[in-house]
Design an enzyme around this catalytic site. Structure first.
Site, PDB file in Angstrom:
ATOM      1  N   GLU A 189     -13.294   7.525 158.959  1.00 11.50           N
ATOM      2  CA  GLU A 189     -14.349   8.077 159.826  1.00 11.50           C
ATOM      3  C   GLU A 189     -15.737   8.028 159.174  1.00 11.50           C
ATOM      4  O   GLU A 189     -16.355   9.055 158.896  1.00 11.50           O
ATOM      5  CB  GLU A 189     -14.002   9.521 160.201  1.00 11.50           C
ATOM      6  CG  GLU A 189     -12.710   9.624 160.982  1.00 11.50           C
ATOM      7  CD  GLU A 189     -12.330  11.065 161.327  1.00 11.50           C
ATOM      8  OE1 GLU A 189     -12.776  11.986 160.632  1.00 11.50           O
ATOM      9  OE2 GLU A 189     -11.585  11.261 162.298  1.00 11.50           O
ATOM     10  N   GLU A 383      -5.883   7.985 164.535  1.00  8.23           N
ATOM     11  CA  GLU A 383      -5.596   9.424 164.587  1.00  8.23           C
ATOM     12  C   GLU A 383      -5.709   9.906 166.023  1.00  8.23           C
ATOM     13  O   GLU A 383      -6.592   9.452 166.758  1.00  8.23           O
ATOM     14  CB  GLU A 383      -6.583  10.244 163.738  1.00  8.23           C
ATOM     15  CG  GLU A 383      -6.466  10.037 162.256  1.00  8.23           C
ATOM     16  CD  GLU A 383      -7.466  10.862 161.459  1.00  8.23           C
ATOM     17  OE1 GLU A 383      -7.886  11.927 161.935  1.00  8.23           O
ATOM     18  OE2 GLU A 383      -7.821  10.416 160.354  1.00  8.23           O
TER      19      GLU A 383
HETATM   20  C1  BG6 Z   1     -10.105  13.889 161.287  1.00  9.14           C
HETATM   21  C2  BG6 Z   1      -9.807  13.671 159.826  1.00  9.14           C
HETATM   22  O1  BG6 Z   1     -11.474  13.992 161.444  1.00  9.14           O
HETATM   23  O2  BG6 Z   1      -9.615  15.044 161.881  1.00  9.14           O
HETATM   24  C3  BG6 Z   1      -8.530  14.344 159.333  1.00  9.14           C
HETATM   25  O3  BG6 Z   1      -9.766  12.304 159.527  1.00  9.14           O
HETATM   26  C4  BG6 Z   1      -8.417  15.713 159.938  1.00  9.14           C
HETATM   27  O4  BG6 Z   1      -8.536  14.335 157.934  1.00  9.14           O
HETATM   28  C5  BG6 Z   1      -8.378  15.574 161.458  1.00  9.14           C
HETATM   29  O5  BG6 Z   1      -7.346  16.460 159.474  1.00  9.14           O
HETATM   30  C6  BG6 Z   1      -8.151  16.871 162.187  1.00  9.14           C
HETATM   31  O6  BG6 Z   1      -9.105  17.821 161.793  1.00  9.14           O
HETATM   32  P1  BG6 Z   1      -8.677  19.274 161.318  1.00  9.14           P
HETATM   33  O7  BG6 Z   1      -9.936  19.906 160.867  1.00  9.14           O
HETATM   34  O8  BG6 Z   1      -8.078  19.911 162.509  1.00  9.14           O
HETATM   35  O9  BG6 Z   1      -7.699  19.062 160.218  1.00  9.14           O
END
Ligand code: BG6
Length: 488
Positions: A189, A383
């Site tokens: 990201e 993701e």
């Molecule tokens: C993404 C990241 O932005 O969001 C991850 O690449 C992260 O590392 C994921 O865990 C979810 O965010 P959070 O804050 O809910 O863990």
């Protein structure tokens, strides 16, 4: 017209080293920003706050030997449990597993002349474990785990020296894992940097007349590093496929008022398109000239930077997708909710998760279409998922219909996008096994299909349990996305 997921579609999940491995001071690893990031007790679940770093605060945290309030130091013990954990992923039928390598393990002093063999062996074992289970390892080279030494010795990515250090690290891992690893992502990201300068760029807000200029300098240095790494990866093994990655902040206009539409265009460019245009089109987009001029941003470039960016664009477009947001020319009276890294305007048509992130499967189809239209390169969803408060029942089951529902609706949207003609090659959902949250350092914000018995303060057996979604995803993969039906 394609009507279903391609036969060779890659199904899997993704984690990062700093949220899963733990073992932060083992086998020569040095400390990273996540190791000094505290769990924030006062955090309001609805509105996320950015942790702000100062040199003094980092020093205090480094010396704090009580790890209780630093959950990322312990992760979920994946450093030790990777074999059992990967076996569980294999049981779901994963054909790809995305994880990251900790730079701080491989080059603990940042500028070591030789890599740490223990680290290289460890990651080779993880890779071999994936291959044993017929899973493609997909490696993120840098995932939000800035080694502290690189901040302290060099000032983070503001300093061009990091380009050479990063390339040395890349050459080490590309060479070592040649023939075993084909899919790589240069930076997790990359567009988060502008909102999270210390976390992703290692640039602390001190001594700069214009901090934003410093951040854009750091981002430029990362662009050059990513392009050079792409070149290097292809030279070392021409089977390598290198992806760029953004967190896609899908943005709609609040109304059809032309001013709102212009604001949407502006936000989309600033949050998303700029980063992909550089890395997938290979050039700084023309619309940034005005922004840089009006904000006194002067990026220092060296001869050859623009050429290397032009000649080494990414092989595939990787992105994360959790939610969408809206833009308005006048946001004065509009409701706000929390989102990934920043607060956003609330869309009245969407529901939010427990943490306020707005759930929008149609937005995924829209994003796949618009991004593919712009770049026409293979797309990879790196993701996607929902953080929920899960409950472990006495009989060891976890009923997480809400998670199944979230993924089911997103898979339907992916199917539609494939029918639309988008070249979607893979999907790695976020956190297939519960890990520490990146934004809040909570354990209780869980994304997994596998439950880990551990609370926010590290209490619990750390035993793994299969949630209802585990069986559901297994069936989805078995039927290559055809059967999105029942939970069990
Ligand atoms: C993404 C990241 O932005 O969001 C991850 O690449 C992260 O590392 C994921 O865990 C979810 O965010 P959070 O804050 O809910 O863990």
């Amino acid at each position: 017209m394609r009507t279903q997921f391609p036969d060779n579609f890659l199904w899997g999940g993704a984690i990062s080293a700093c949220q899963a491995e733990g073992a932060y001071n083992v086998d020569g690893r040095s400390m990273t920003i996540p190791d000094v990031t505290m769990y924030n007790k006062k955090l309001d679940r609805k509105i996320t706050k950015q942790v702000s770093f100062t040199r003094e605060a980092i020093e205090v945290a480094k010396k704090d030997l009580d790890d209780t309030m630093y959950p990322k130091r312990r992760g979920i013990d994946f450093y030790y449990t990777y074999k059992e954990d990967i076996a569980l992923l294999a049981e779901m039928g994963f054909s790809v597993f995305r994880f990251s390598i900790a730079w701080s393990r491989v080059f603990p002093n940042g500028d070591d002349t030789t890599p740490n063999e223990k680290a290289l062996e460890y990651y080779e074992n993880v890779i071999d474990e994936c291959l044993k289970h017929n899973m493609e390892p997909l490696i993120t080279i840098s995932h939000f785990d800035m080694p502290l030494v690189l901040m302290e010795k060099f000032g983070g990515w503001y300093n061009r020296k990091l380009i050479d250090l990063y390339l040395n690290y890349c050459e080490t891992i590309f060479t070592r894992y040649r023939g075993k690893v084909k899919y790589w992502v240069t930076f997790n990201e990359i567009n988060m940097s502008i909102k999270a300068g210390p976390k992703t760029l290692g640039i602390i807000n001190e001594g700069f007349d214009n901090y934003e200029e410093a951040l854009f300098q750091g981002i430029h240095n990362q662009f050059v590093a990513a392009a050079k790494a792409t070149k290097l990866a292809h030279e070392i093994d021409n089977n390598n496929k290198i992806g760029c990655m953004v967190a896609y902040f899908t943005t709609y206009a609040h109304t059809c008022k032309p001013d709102d539409v212009m604001k949407m265009l502006y936000d989309d460019r600033m949050r998303n398109q700029f980063y992909l245009d550089v890395q997938a089109k290979g050039k700084y987009p023309w619309y940034m000239d005005r922004y840089f001029t009006e904000n006194n941003i002067n990026i220092k470039m060296e001869d050859g930077d623009l050429e290397v960016i032009k000649e080494n664009t990414a092989d595939f477009i990787g992105f994360s997708y959790y939610m969408s947001m809206i833009s308005s020319a006048d946001a004065t009276n509009l409701e706000i909710t929390s989102g990934n890294v920043m607060n956003v305007l609330k869309n009245p048509y969407l529901e939010g998760s427990e943490w306020g992130w707005q759930i929008d499967p149609v937005g995924l189809r829209y994003t796949l279409n618009t991004v593919y239209d712009r770049y026409e390169k293979p797309m990879f969803i790196l993701e996607n998922g929902i953080g929920l408060l899960d409950k472990l029942n006495e009989d060891g089951t976890i009923n997480d219909e809400g998670r199944v529902d979230y993924h089911r609706r997103h898979f339907e949207a992916m199917k539609e996008a494939i029918k639309d003609g988008v070249d979607l090659i893979g999907y790695t959902m976020w956190g297939p096994i519960d890990i520490i949250s990146s934004g809040t350092s909570e354990m209780s914000k869980r994304y997994g299909f596998i439950y880990v018995d551990q609370d926010d303060f590290g209490n619990g057996s750390k035993k793994r349990y299969k949630k209802d979604s585990f069986y559901w995803y297994k069936n989805v993969i078995k039927t290559n996305g055809e059967d999105l039906g029942d939970v069990k």
